[in-house]
Design a protein around this motif. Sequence first.
Motif, PDB file in Angstrom:
ATOM      1  N   ALA A  72      15.747 -39.383  -1.152  1.00 13.77           N
ATOM      2  CA  ALA A  72      15.834 -39.539  -0.199  1.00 13.77           C
ATOM      3  C   ALA A  72      17.367 -40.464  -0.430  1.00 13.77           C
ATOM      4  O   ALA A  72      17.185 -41.451  -0.698  1.00 13.77           O
ATOM      5  N   HIS A  73      18.838 -40.126   0.523  1.00  8.29           N
ATOM      6  CA  HIS A  73      19.679 -40.936   0.450  1.00  8.29           C
ATOM      7  C   HIS A  73      19.759 -41.697  -0.682  1.00  8.29           C
ATOM      8  O   HIS A  73      19.868 -42.904  -0.522  1.00  8.29           O
ATOM      9  N   PRO A  74      20.461 -40.632  -1.651  1.00  7.57           N
ATOM     10  CA  PRO A  74      20.345 -41.574  -3.428  1.00  7.57           C
ATOM     11  C   PRO A  74      21.925 -42.782  -3.195  1.00  7.57           C
ATOM     12  O   PRO A  74      21.735 -43.599  -4.173  1.00  7.57           O
ATOM     13  N   GLY A  75      22.719 -41.942  -1.968  1.00  6.40           N
ATOM     14  CA  GLY A  75      23.832 -42.997  -2.275  1.00  6.40           C
ATOM     15  C   GLY A  75      23.583 -44.843  -1.245  1.00  6.40           C
ATOM     16  O   GLY A  75      24.170 -45.088  -1.629  1.00  6.40           O
ATOM     17  N   ARG A  76      22.299 -44.360  -1.137  1.00 11.83           N
ATOM     18  CA  ARG A  76      21.775 -45.846  -0.798  1.00 11.83           C
ATOM     19  C   ARG A  76      21.180 -47.413  -1.564  1.00 11.83           C
ATOM     20  O   ARG A  76      21.705 -48.466  -1.740  1.00 11.83           O
ATOM     21  N   TYR A  77      21.143 -46.608  -2.621  1.00 13.09           N
ATOM     22  CA  TYR A  77      20.403 -47.297  -3.585  1.00 13.09           C
ATOM     23  C   TYR A  77      21.810 -47.922  -4.555  1.00 13.09           C
ATOM     24  O   TYR A  77      22.757 -47.746  -4.408  1.00 13.09           O
ATOM     25  N   ARG A  78      21.410 -49.253  -4.879  1.00 10.61           N
ATOM     26  CA  ARG A  78      22.337 -50.113  -5.834  1.00 10.61           C
ATOM     27  C   ARG A  78      21.575 -49.876  -7.527  1.00 10.61           C
ATOM     28  O   ARG A  78      21.697 -51.161  -8.103  1.00 10.61           O
ATOM     29  N   PHE A  79      21.829 -48.646  -7.532  1.00  3.82           N
ATOM     30  CA  PHE A  79      21.832 -48.082  -9.479  1.00  3.82           C
ATOM     31  C   PHE A  79      23.653 -47.825  -9.758  1.00  3.82           C
ATOM     32  O   PHE A  79      24.398 -47.252  -8.951  1.00  3.82           O
ATOM     33  N   SER A  80      23.568 -48.522 -10.798  1.00  2.29           N
ATOM     34  CA  SER A  80      24.826 -48.012 -11.524  1.00  2.29           C
ATOM     35  C   SER A  80      24.528 -46.624 -11.658  1.00  2.29           C
ATOM     36  O   SER A  80      23.679 -45.734 -11.415  1.00  2.29           O
TER      37      SER A  80
ATOM     38  N   ILE B  62      17.656 -33.471  -4.084  1.00  3.36           N
ATOM     39  CA  ILE B  62      17.952 -34.283  -3.014  1.00  3.36           C
ATOM     40  C   ILE B  62      18.934 -33.929  -1.449  1.00  3.36           C
ATOM     41  O   ILE B  62      19.585 -33.773  -1.090  1.00  3.36           O
ATOM     42  N   GLU B  63      18.965 -35.278  -0.581  1.00  2.47           N
ATOM     43  CA  GLU B  63      19.576 -35.393   0.021  1.00  2.47           C
ATOM     44  C   GLU B  63      21.220 -35.453  -0.442  1.00  2.47           C
ATOM     45  O   GLU B  63      21.166 -36.326  -0.617  1.00  2.47           O
ATOM     46  N   VAL B  64      21.633 -34.503   0.634  1.00  6.22           N
ATOM     47  CA  VAL B  64      23.068 -34.808   0.478  1.00  6.22           C
ATOM     48  C   VAL B  64      23.922 -35.287   1.751  1.00  6.22           C
ATOM     49  O   VAL B  64      24.668 -35.925   1.128  1.00  6.22           O
ATOM     50  N   VAL B  65      23.344 -35.077   2.693  1.00  9.76           N
ATOM     51  CA  VAL B  65      23.912 -35.511   3.810  1.00  9.76           C
ATOM     52  C   VAL B  65      22.442 -35.618   4.877  1.00  9.76           C
ATOM     53  O   VAL B  65      21.743 -35.445   5.191  1.00  9.76           O
ATOM     54  N   THR B  66      23.566 -37.439   4.805  1.00 10.09           N
ATOM     55  CA  THR B  66      22.212 -37.962   5.776  1.00 10.09           C
ATOM     56  C   THR B  66      22.485 -38.541   6.304  1.00 10.09           C
ATOM     57  O   THR B  66      24.094 -39.244   6.173  1.00 10.09           O
TER      58      THR B  66
ATOM     59  N   GLN C  60      30.306 -39.606   0.512  1.00 14.28           N
ATOM     60  CA  GLN C  60      29.733 -39.465  -0.347  1.00 14.28           C
ATOM     61  C   GLN C  60      28.660 -38.329  -0.224  1.00 14.28           C
ATOM     62  O   GLN C  60      27.566 -37.610  -1.035  1.00 14.28           O
ATOM     63  N   TYR C  61      28.796 -37.114   1.309  1.00 12.91           N
ATOM     64  CA  TYR C  61      28.464 -35.460   1.044  1.00 12.91           C
ATOM     65  C   TYR C  61      28.323 -34.952  -0.049  1.00 12.91           C
ATOM     66  O   TYR C  61      28.400 -33.922  -1.098  1.00 12.91           O
ATOM     67  N   ASP C  62      30.093 -34.900  -0.552  1.00 12.69           N
ATOM     68  CA  ASP C  62      31.117 -34.530  -1.645  1.00 12.69           C
ATOM     69  C   ASP C  62      30.459 -35.001  -2.660  1.00 12.69           C
ATOM     70  O   ASP C  62      30.166 -34.626  -4.263  1.00 12.69           O
ATOM     71  N   GLU C  63      30.087 -36.128  -3.246  1.00 15.95           N
ATOM     72  CA  GLU C  63      30.047 -36.955  -4.034  1.00 15.95           C
ATOM     73  C   GLU C  63      28.051 -36.372  -4.591  1.00 15.95           C
ATOM     74  O   GLU C  63      27.879 -36.004  -6.068  1.00 15.95           O
TER      75      GLU C  63
ATOM     76  N   ALA D 245      19.501 -28.586  -2.019  1.00 20.21           N
ATOM     77  CA  ALA D 245      19.925 -29.853  -1.731  1.00 20.21           C
ATOM     78  C   ALA D 245      19.190 -30.261   0.268  1.00 20.21           C
ATOM     79  O   ALA D 245      19.457 -28.815   1.339  1.00 20.21           O
ATOM     80  N   SER D 246      19.273 -31.284   0.159  1.00 17.91           N
ATOM     81  CA  SER D 246      18.283 -31.618   2.075  1.00 17.91           C
ATOM     82  C   SER D 246      19.706 -32.635   2.575  1.00 17.91           C
ATOM     83  O   SER D 246      20.712 -32.345   2.193  1.00 17.91           O
ATOM     84  N   ARG D 247      19.503 -32.096   4.435  1.00 14.09           N
ATOM     85  CA  ARG D 247      19.986 -32.368   5.144  1.00 14.09           C
ATOM     86  C   ARG D 247      19.146 -32.643   6.635  1.00 14.09           C
ATOM     87  O   ARG D 247      18.744 -32.744   6.505  1.00 14.09           O
ATOM     88  N   GLY D 248      19.145 -34.420   6.370  1.00 12.00           N
ATOM     89  CA  GLY D 248      18.582 -35.756   7.635  1.00 12.00           C
ATOM     90  C   GLY D 248      19.159 -36.717   7.920  1.00 12.00           C
ATOM     91  O   GLY D 248      20.066 -37.269   7.362  1.00 12.00           O
ATOM     92  N   SER D 249      19.208 -36.894   9.664  1.00  9.67           N
ATOM     93  CA  SER D 249      19.562 -37.672  10.067  1.00  9.67           C
ATOM     94  C   SER D 249      19.068 -38.793   9.805  1.00  9.67           C
ATOM     95  O   SER D 249      19.552 -40.155   9.763  1.00  9.67           O
ATOM     96  N   ASP D 250      17.624 -39.120   9.650  1.00 10.66           N
ATOM     97  CA  ASP D 250      16.569 -40.614   9.404  1.00 10.66           C
ATOM     98  C   ASP D 250      17.214 -41.184  10.388  1.00 10.66           C
ATOM     99  O   ASP D 250      17.302 -42.248  10.391  1.00 10.66           O
ATOM    100  N   PHE D 251      16.680 -40.036  11.599  1.00 11.78           N
ATOM    101  CA  PHE D 251      16.784 -40.967  13.491  1.00 11.78           C
ATOM    102  C   PHE D 251      15.550 -41.605  13.070  1.00 11.78           C
ATOM    103  O   PHE D 251      14.500 -41.616  12.601  1.00 11.78           O
ATOM    104  N   HIS D 252      15.888 -43.084  13.623  1.00 17.12           N
ATOM    105  CA  HIS D 252      14.987 -44.117  14.245  1.00 17.12           C
ATOM    106  C   HIS D 252      14.569 -44.070  15.548  1.00 17.12           C
ATOM    107  O   HIS D 252      14.004 -44.057  16.512  1.00 17.12           O
ATOM    108  N   ALA D 253      15.971 -44.082  16.495  1.00 16.74           N
ATOM    109  CA  ALA D 253      16.020 -44.683  18.336  1.00 16.74           C
ATOM    110  C   ALA D 253      17.537 -44.082  18.220  1.00 16.74           C
ATOM    111  O   ALA D 253      18.274 -44.321  17.657  1.00 16.74           O
ATOM    112  N   PRO D 254      17.518 -43.866  19.702  1.00 25.13           N
ATOM    113  CA  PRO D 254      18.444 -43.485  19.968  1.00 25.13           C
ATOM    114  C   PRO D 254      19.120 -44.778  20.207  1.00 25.13           C
ATOM    115  O   PRO D 254      19.153 -45.995  20.093  1.00 25.13           O
TER     116      PRO D 254
END
Length: 277
Positions: free
Chosen positions: A190-198, A217-221, A228-231, A243-252
């Motif tokens: 999930a959302h690999p661009g969110r992690y603080r990895f080198s 991996i999630e690409v569009v999230t 990051q979509y292109d990355e 490639a997966s796609r998901g909003s990560d929706f929690h609440a309006p």
Amino acid sequence: MLKVDLHCHSNVSDGVLTPAVVARTAHKAGVDVWALTDHDEVGGIPAARAAAADLGMQFVSGVEISITWAKETVHIVGLRIDESNAALVDGLACTRSGRDNRGREIAHQLALAGIHGAYEGALKFVGNPDLMSRTHFARYLVEIGVCANIPDVFKKYLSEGKPGYVPHCWASLSDAVGWIRGAGGVAVIAHPGRYRFSDTAEGVLFDEFKQLGGLAIEVVTGSHTPDQYDEYAQLARRYGFLASRGSDFHAPGESRVDFAALPPLPASVTPVWHDWY
């Protein structure tokens, strides 16, 4: 073209809406294929499946499993799982254990910082007592005016090094991928661009994930920026991931990107759902 959303949450974990209402919200936004991926919990799947069927949406049974990798919390989404699989159910129960104690310690740390009553305040937002999370505390701090919004709470109080941060040791990567595959599912980072990895550490994570049988991996999230979509499309191609796609929706109004605003996957990648329908 199918409009697909394979990552969202209900009040069975840290979302606000019931599974059925999340289904209706997704459908109203034009979603054709929808997955409920609550954190470490599959209890909302039957209601979600029934609601999706009533609305004419294709439903994908899912879960988002919290793991600890290189001392960081990483999330692994499982798609097309058999939610009754015993090893998966038992593993998720083990992963959920300890959340209440962690919540009480977060409240204690916030009290030391001058914010009192946080445990009881967060509990008002909890739909599932086994799944108290930092998001529930964040909603309470917004409610009482400590911060203007949830990202601000995380930035000031609930991230590493801040007054209310309490670490938790989750499942391992091999556990999560094993439970998902054993339940007939597809494992997705999930959302690999969110992690603080080198870049090097991220490459090690991707390699290990692939060796364990992870497929996508999630690409569009909702957690990624447009850059990051292109990355991550490029990284998906480099590592041979779907490639997966998901909003990560929690609440309006709370999620960074709602269902209707999420762009399609780049044409250069192969969707994780390419052979499902």
